[in-house]
Enzyme design. Sequence first.
Site, mmCIF file in Angstrom:
data_model
loop_
_atom_site.group_PDB
_atom_site.id
_atom_site.type_symbol
_atom_site.label_atom_id
_atom_site.label_comp_id
_atom_site.label_asym_id
_atom_site.label_seq_id
_atom_site.Cartn_x
_atom_site.Cartn_y
_atom_site.Cartn_z
ATOM 1 N N GLN A 45 -4.017 72.723 94.029
ATOM 2 C CA GLN A 45 -3.329 72.236 92.818
ATOM 3 C C GLN A 45 -2.378 71.063 93.113
ATOM 4 O OE1 GLN A 45 -3.260 75.953 93.362
ATOM 5 N NE2 GLN A 45 -5.292 75.644 92.583
ATOM 6 N N LYS A 47 -7.259 65.928 97.555
ATOM 7 C CA LYS A 47 -6.675 66.647 98.706
ATOM 8 C C LYS A 47 -7.746 67.046 99.710
ATOM 9 C CE LYS A 47 -5.011 69.650 95.752
ATOM 10 N NZ LYS A 47 -5.188 68.952 94.472
ATOM 11 N N ASP A 95 -6.534 67.705 91.728
ATOM 12 C CA ASP A 95 -7.733 66.866 91.829
ATOM 13 C C ASP A 95 -7.427 65.431 92.264
ATOM 14 O OD1 ASP A 95 -9.200 69.070 90.917
ATOM 15 O OD2 ASP A 95 -8.749 68.547 88.847
ATOM 16 N N GLY A 116 -10.615 73.355 93.554
ATOM 17 C CA GLY A 116 -11.948 72.775 93.705
ATOM 18 C C GLY A 116 -11.793 71.509 94.505
ATOM 19 N N HIS A 117 -12.092 71.583 95.800
ATOM 20 C CA HIS A 117 -11.903 70.433 96.688
ATOM 21 C C HIS A 117 -13.267 69.895 97.096
ATOM 22 C CE1 HIS A 117 -7.745 72.137 98.089
ATOM 23 N NE2 HIS A 117 -7.806 71.887 96.800
HETATM 24 P P1 GDP Z 1 -8.853 67.896 95.137
HETATM 25 O O1 GDP Z 1 -8.934 69.083 94.272
HETATM 26 O O2 GDP Z 1 -7.494 67.284 95.205
HETATM 27 O O3 GDP Z 1 -9.411 68.137 96.527
HETATM 28 O O4 GDP Z 1 -9.766 66.783 94.467
HETATM 29 P P2 GDP Z 1 -11.241 66.996 93.818
HETATM 30 O O5 GDP Z 1 -12.208 67.148 94.932
HETATM 31 O O6 GDP Z 1 -11.196 68.027 92.762
HETATM 32 O O7 GDP Z 1 -11.413 65.619 93.063
HETATM 33 C C1 GDP Z 1 -11.351 64.403 93.732
HETATM 34 C C2 GDP Z 1 -12.708 63.679 93.591
HETATM 35 O O8 GDP Z 1 -12.546 62.334 93.993
HETATM 36 C C3 GDP Z 1 -13.807 64.230 94.494
HETATM 37 O O9 GDP Z 1 -15.024 64.108 93.824
HETATM 38 C C4 GDP Z 1 -13.770 63.323 95.725
HETATM 39 O O10 GDP Z 1 -15.024 63.234 96.387
HETATM 40 C C5 GDP Z 1 -13.428 62.022 95.073
HETATM 41 N N1 GDP Z 1 -12.634 61.091 95.894
HETATM 42 C C6 GDP Z 1 -11.623 61.343 96.768
HETATM 43 N N2 GDP Z 1 -11.083 60.203 97.215
HETATM 44 C C7 GDP Z 1 -11.759 59.186 96.613
HETATM 45 C C8 GDP Z 1 -11.653 57.757 96.621
HETATM 46 O O11 GDP Z 1 -10.799 57.181 97.287
HETATM 47 N N3 GDP Z 1 -12.526 57.074 95.815
HETATM 48 C C9 GDP Z 1 -13.465 57.682 95.047
HETATM 49 N N4 GDP Z 1 -14.281 56.927 94.290
HETATM 50 N N5 GDP Z 1 -13.591 59.021 95.001
HETATM 51 C C10 GDP Z 1 -12.743 59.753 95.769
HETATM 52 P P1 IMO Z 2 -7.313 71.619 92.774
HETATM 53 O O1 IMO Z 2 -6.972 72.358 94.018
HETATM 54 C C1 IMO Z 2 -6.786 71.004 88.495
HETATM 55 C C2 IMO Z 2 -5.068 74.343 86.238
HETATM 56 C C3 IMO Z 2 -5.983 74.985 85.219
HETATM 57 C C4 IMO Z 2 -4.956 75.419 84.186
HETATM 58 C C5 IMO Z 2 -3.765 75.843 85.042
HETATM 59 C C6 IMO Z 2 -3.665 77.338 85.278
HETATM 60 O O2 IMO Z 2 -8.741 71.276 92.650
HETATM 61 O O3 IMO Z 2 -6.388 70.477 92.530
HETATM 62 P P2 IMO Z 2 -5.025 79.011 86.848
HETATM 63 O O4 IMO Z 2 -6.473 79.402 86.845
HETATM 64 O O5 IMO Z 2 -4.567 78.426 88.136
HETATM 65 O O6 IMO Z 2 -4.130 80.110 86.356
HETATM 66 O O7 IMO Z 2 -4.911 77.843 85.717
HETATM 67 O O8 IMO Z 2 -3.927 75.172 86.290
HETATM 68 N N1 IMO Z 2 -5.630 74.277 87.602
HETATM 69 C C7 IMO Z 2 -6.121 73.160 88.162
HETATM 70 N N2 IMO Z 2 -6.297 71.920 87.650
HETATM 71 N N3 IMO Z 2 -7.121 71.241 89.784
HETATM 72 C C8 IMO Z 2 -6.913 72.474 90.315
HETATM 73 O O9 IMO Z 2 -7.085 72.731 91.623
HETATM 74 C C9 IMO Z 2 -6.437 73.515 89.486
HETATM 75 N N4 IMO Z 2 -6.142 74.821 89.680
HETATM 76 C C10 IMO Z 2 -5.649 75.271 88.518
HETATM 77 O O10 IMO Z 2 -6.911 74.056 84.695
HETATM 78 O O11 IMO Z 2 -4.553 74.306 83.418
HETATM 79 MG MG MG Z 3 -9.969 69.741 92.606
#
Ligand code: GDP
Ligand code: IMO
Ligand code: MG
Length: 427
Positions: free
Chosen positions: A223, A16, A13, A40-41
């Site tokens: 991840q 990416k 999170d 979850g991107h």
């Molecule tokens: P990922 O799993 O690595 O793709 O990240 P997630 O999407 O799960 O979580 C990142 C969150 O931060 C998302 O809601 C993005 O829209 C938000 N985000 C990404 N870059 C920035 C930033 O530079 N500033 C802010 N405020 N939000 C950001």
């Molecule tokens: P993104 O791509 C954050 C965590 C789960 C759990 C562990 C194992 O959005 O960064 P799994 O279902 O993969 O066997 O769970 O990994 N986990 C994540 N945490 N962001 C993710 O994906 C994750 N994908 C798995 O919460 O602790």
């Molecule tokens: Mg994510």
Amino acid sequence: MPALVLLGAQWGDEGKGKATDLLGGSVDYVVRYQGGNNAGHTVVVGDQKYALHLLPSGILSPGCTPVIGNGVVVDPSVLLSELSGLNERGVDTSKLLISGNAHVITPYNVTVDKVTERFLGKRKIGTTGRGIGPTYADKINRVGIRVQDLYDESILTQKVEAALDVKNQVLTKLYNRRAIAVDQVVEELLGYAEQIKPYVADTVLILNQALDDDKVVLFEGGQGTLLDIDHGTYPFVTSSNPTAGGACTGAGVGPTKISRVIGILKAYTTRVGSGPFPTELFDDDGEALRRIGGERGVTTGRDRRCGWFDAVIARYATRVNGLTDFFLTKLDVLTGWEQIPVCVAYEIDGERVEELPYSQTDFHHAKPIYENLPGWSEDITKAKSFSDLPKNAQNYVRALEEMSGAPISAIGVGPGRDETIEVNSFL
Ligand code: GDP
Ligand code: IMO
Ligand code: MG
């Protein structure tokens, strides 16, 4: 230098999705190489927000071919619903390619994931419950189902039978659940086969030919480094290799082809699920980071655990991935703190430790040693260049760069595509 890897440097999170989407406009292929719909991107394009779980973030860039590599685990029902959700919003998904060697998350893998977690009780991993671990376990146990198996009914039936032989014993005798019928599973999987067929391809050949033709290929990790099955906080990890080496095995591309490895690094730290997290905050600051940063899981809706930036982890990510650059995200979230603590080392049993301890017991006991950096109060979301940032924000970035061991080449100051400061070009 056509092949780039982009991956999470912390516990996932980090942003990416946004970073991949940003580069997607200038690359020819975006490839997911591990994980599945546990990811979850979030990608924000104009006033539109997309939550992608299985599909590569490059799917939102019209010129780019999105690829699901052999190292990914694919839940066909999730794949089809994610595709139709995007189609309804006008996104063309017809270029998608899926490796025939990718493994299929079957309904029984999802059941086993949930049942196992319940059985573990307090010791649970806190998985996303999407069947990820059991599907990779089947792959390693050589009882997995691959995408290509969906096109040979007899083979598929034999393989499902073999997998369920043991699983049904465990489900009924150990977990007190009903047995799963082979026919039902086969019928469900065959029901997806024709809809997926147009996308299935020899992705290893296509990607290597693309690299030979000097096309630009971006490998997108799901991840983060600390969730890696080998290099993360085992057993509180996911069941694949998001670290850079995973891009080679998970896409079938040799390491000599990789030219750049970009670590996505949040300006503070978050984690979902169980496991150690030295800088975790349980006070108002933690709550404020969660609120301002919108730190709630895209996949499971769980609140993310929040804490200050941890330079020990960033250094570790630089090392195990051979990072060439960082993309620092969410700097805007830190606006308003007078002082921002940054963890520079750990104290373990009274001793100062500069690097991530290899012993899990030590890591569980690690206490953060903080240095306070002066904060800033100016709005930075409109900053377009590094010099637009307030001096203290510049100093914060420079300090993180120094501690983390690789140049920070981009800085996120908001969720939108254009809310990014490019310091060095990635391409
Ligand atoms: P990922 O799993 O690595 O793709 O990240 P997630 O999407 O799960 O979580 C990142 C969150 O931060 C998302 O809601 C993005 O829209 C938000 N985000 C990404 N870059 C920035 C930033 O530079 N500033 C802010 N405020 N939000 C950001
Ligand atoms: P993104 O791509 C954050 C965590 C789960 C759990 C562990 C194992 O959005 O960064 P799994 O279902 O993969 O066997 O769970 O990994 N986990 C994540 N945490 N962001 C993710 O994906 C994750 N994908 C798995 O919460 O602790
Ligand atoms: Mg994510």
